[in-house]
Motif scaffolding. Structure first.
Motif, PDB file in Angstrom:
ATOM      1  N   ASP A  54      46.940  29.464  30.428  1.00 16.85           N
ATOM      2  CA  ASP A  54      45.696  29.118  29.839  1.00 16.85           C
ATOM      3  C   ASP A  54      45.031  28.124  30.617  1.00 16.85           C
ATOM      4  N   PRO A  55      43.737  28.134  30.941  1.00 15.50           N
ATOM      5  CA  PRO A  55      42.870  29.068  30.399  1.00 15.50           C
ATOM      6  C   PRO A  55      42.546  30.415  31.226  1.00 15.50           C
ATOM      7  N   VAL A  56      43.545  30.761  32.142  1.00 13.87           N
ATOM      8  CA  VAL A  56      43.243  31.703  33.344  1.00 13.87           C
ATOM      9  C   VAL A  56      44.099  32.925  32.855  1.00 13.87           C
ATOM     10  N   LEU A  57      43.441  34.184  33.281  1.00 12.79           N
ATOM     11  CA  LEU A  57      44.247  35.268  33.044  1.00 12.79           C
ATOM     12  C   LEU A  57      44.031  35.982  34.163  1.00 12.79           C
ATOM     13  N   TRP A  58      45.251  36.764  34.861  1.00 15.98           N
ATOM     14  CA  TRP A  58      45.271  37.466  36.059  1.00 15.98           C
ATOM     15  C   TRP A  58      45.722  38.953  35.751  1.00 15.98           C
ATOM     16  N   GLU A  59      45.195  39.850  36.089  1.00 16.29           N
ATOM     17  CA  GLU A  59      45.578  41.248  35.867  1.00 16.29           C
ATOM     18  C   GLU A  59      45.963  41.962  37.417  1.00 16.29           C
ATOM     19  N   PHE A  60      47.117  42.499  37.111  1.00 18.90           N
ATOM     20  CA  PHE A  60      47.331  43.423  38.466  1.00 18.90           C
ATOM     21  C   PHE A  60      47.737  44.980  38.038  1.00 18.90           C
ATOM     22  N   VAL A  61      46.704  45.736  38.576  1.00 17.90           N
ATOM     23  CA  VAL A  61      46.506  47.113  38.261  1.00 17.90           C
ATOM     24  C   VAL A  61      47.511  47.836  39.512  1.00 17.90           C
ATOM     25  N   PHE A  62      48.238  48.621  39.283  1.00 10.52           N
ATOM     26  CA  PHE A  62      49.111  49.109  40.063  1.00 10.52           C
ATOM     27  C   PHE A  62      48.781  50.598  40.390  1.00 10.52           C
ATOM     28  N   HIS A  63      48.292  51.105  41.325  1.00  9.68           N
ATOM     29  CA  HIS A  63      47.907  52.539  41.710  1.00  9.68           C
ATOM     30  C   HIS A  63      48.967  53.118  42.535  1.00  9.68           C
ATOM     31  N   ARG A  64      49.023  54.151  42.991  1.00 13.00           N
ATOM     32  CA  ARG A  64      49.908  54.962  43.793  1.00 13.00           C
ATOM     33  C   ARG A  64      49.941  54.199  45.226  1.00 13.00           C
ATOM     34  N   ASN A  65      48.952  53.840  45.927  1.00 10.60           N
ATOM     35  CA  ASN A  65      48.811  53.185  47.140  1.00 10.60           C
ATOM     36  C   ASN A  65      48.140  51.985  47.328  1.00 10.60           C
ATOM     37  N   ARG A  66      47.930  51.080  46.224  1.00 10.73           N
ATOM     38  CA  ARG A  66      47.114  49.803  46.273  1.00 10.73           C
ATOM     39  C   ARG A  66      47.517  49.409  44.835  1.00 10.73           C
ATOM     40  N   VAL A  67      47.139  48.033  45.095  1.00 11.89           N
ATOM     41  CA  VAL A  67      47.135  46.927  43.838  1.00 11.89           C
ATOM     42  C   VAL A  67      45.800  46.269  43.720  1.00 11.89           C
ATOM     43  N   GLU A  68      45.134  46.371  42.494  1.00 12.21           N
ATOM     44  CA  GLU A  68      44.058  45.681  42.372  1.00 12.21           C
ATOM     45  C   GLU A  68      44.261  44.308  41.619  1.00 12.21           C
ATOM     46  N   THR A  69      43.626  43.400  41.996  1.00  7.54           N
ATOM     47  CA  THR A  69      43.674  42.029  41.220  1.00  7.54           C
ATOM     48  C   THR A  69      42.543  41.710  40.596  1.00  7.54           C
ATOM     49  N   TYR A  70      42.702  41.253  39.364  1.00  5.71           N
ATOM     50  CA  TYR A  70      41.649  40.809  38.638  1.00  5.71           C
ATOM     51  C   TYR A  70      41.777  39.474  38.033  1.00  5.71           C
ATOM     52  N   GLY A  71      40.703  38.645  37.675  1.00  2.00           N
ATOM     53  CA  GLY A  71      40.962  37.360  37.186  1.00  2.00           C
ATOM     54  C   GLY A  71      39.834  37.120  36.170  1.00  2.00           C
ATOM     55  N   SER A  72      40.115  36.378  35.153  1.00  2.00           N
ATOM     56  CA  SER A  72      39.112  35.648  34.192  1.00  2.00           C
ATOM     57  C   SER A  72      39.701  34.268  33.899  1.00  2.00           C
ATOM     58  N   ALA A  73      38.351  33.355  34.199  1.00  2.00           N
ATOM     59  CA  ALA A  73      38.505  32.141  33.933  1.00  2.00           C
ATOM     60  C   ALA A  73      37.164  31.309  33.298  1.00  2.00           C
ATOM     61  N   PRO A  74      37.218  30.258  32.905  1.00  2.71           N
ATOM     62  CA  PRO A  74      35.999  29.611  32.467  1.00  2.71           C
ATOM     63  C   PRO A  74      35.143  29.183  33.822  1.00  2.71           C
ATOM     64  N   THR A  88      46.238  30.264  48.975  1.00  4.64           N
ATOM     65  CA  THR A  88      47.204  30.063  48.474  1.00  4.64           C
ATOM     66  C   THR A  88      47.962  31.316  47.574  1.00  4.64           C
ATOM     67  N   ALA A  89      46.908  31.490  46.643  1.00  2.00           N
ATOM     68  CA  ALA A  89      47.083  32.625  45.610  1.00  2.00           C
ATOM     69  C   ALA A  89      47.459  33.869  46.317  1.00  2.00           C
ATOM     70  N   ASP A  90      46.683  34.214  47.283  1.00  2.00           N
ATOM     71  CA  ASP A  90      46.782  35.527  48.051  1.00  2.00           C
ATOM     72  C   ASP A  90      48.144  35.662  48.878  1.00  2.00           C
ATOM     73  N   ALA A  91      48.768  34.473  49.425  1.00  2.00           N
ATOM     74  CA  ALA A  91      49.864  34.471  49.959  1.00  2.00           C
ATOM     75  C   ALA A  91      50.989  34.613  48.823  1.00  2.00           C
ATOM     76  N   VAL A  92      50.917  34.135  47.541  1.00  2.00           N
ATOM     77  CA  VAL A  92      51.797  34.471  46.737  1.00  2.00           C
ATOM     78  C   VAL A  92      51.740  35.793  46.340  1.00  2.00           C
ATOM     79  N   VAL A  93      50.541  36.509  46.376  1.00  2.00           N
ATOM     80  CA  VAL A  93      50.630  37.828  45.706  1.00  2.00           C
ATOM     81  C   VAL A  93      51.283  38.545  46.880  1.00  2.00           C
ATOM     82  N   LEU A  94      50.983  38.415  48.191  1.00  2.00           N
ATOM     83  CA  LEU A  94      51.848  39.316  48.993  1.00  2.00           C
ATOM     84  C   LEU A  94      53.264  38.980  49.089  1.00  2.00           C
ATOM     85  N   GLN A  95      53.667  37.756  48.797  1.00  2.00           N
ATOM     86  CA  GLN A  95      55.140  37.614  48.852  1.00  2.00           C
ATOM     87  C   GLN A  95      55.657  38.306  47.872  1.00  2.00           C
TER      88      GLN A  95
END
Length: 113
Positions: A54-74, A88-95
């Motif tokens: 709270d108040p941030v929402l992240w979504e990770f949508v997994f496809h066969r050959n890619r992952v899309e990241t979405y976010g919503s926040a005030p 930093t967030a990108d490094a964590v997702v890659l990790q």
């Protein structure tokens, strides 16, 4: 709040039950990095992961050959999301993707959007 596409990552291997479990373990192991309570859940199809701190929402949508990241926040949170924090967030997702076996250790396969 409007959901916005943040990034897209190419992956070598698709989501499966073992990788889903590794992602959940990664989240549990690294939840304290945020300094806030984080909740997560998969949608009915098991291909969309929602992470909420709270108040941030992240979504990770997994496809066969890619992952899309979405976010919503005030708006005020978006203003605090500096380039340094984005990296930093990108490094964590890659990790997370590497540890779960989606991509090899020599990543750098992010697609800018």
């Amino acid at each position: 709040m409007k959901k916005e596409k943040i990034n897209e990552y190419a992956i070598d291997r698709p989501l499966n039950a073992a990788r889903r479990k590794k992602i959940e373990q990664f989240i549990e192991k690294n939840a304290d990095r945020m300094g806030r309570v984080i909740s997560h859940e998969w949608d009915e199809s098991g291909t969309v992961l929602s992470l909420a701190s709270d108040p941030v929402l992240w979504e990770f949508v997994f496809h066969r050959n890619r992952v899309e990241t979405y976010g919503s926040a005030p708006f005020w949170v978006k203003m605090l999301f500096t380039e340094k924090r984005r990296k930093t967030a990108d490094a964590v997702v890659l990790q997370m993707l590497q540890e779960a076996g989606f991509i090899g250790a020599a990543a750098g396969r992010k697609k800018e959007t």
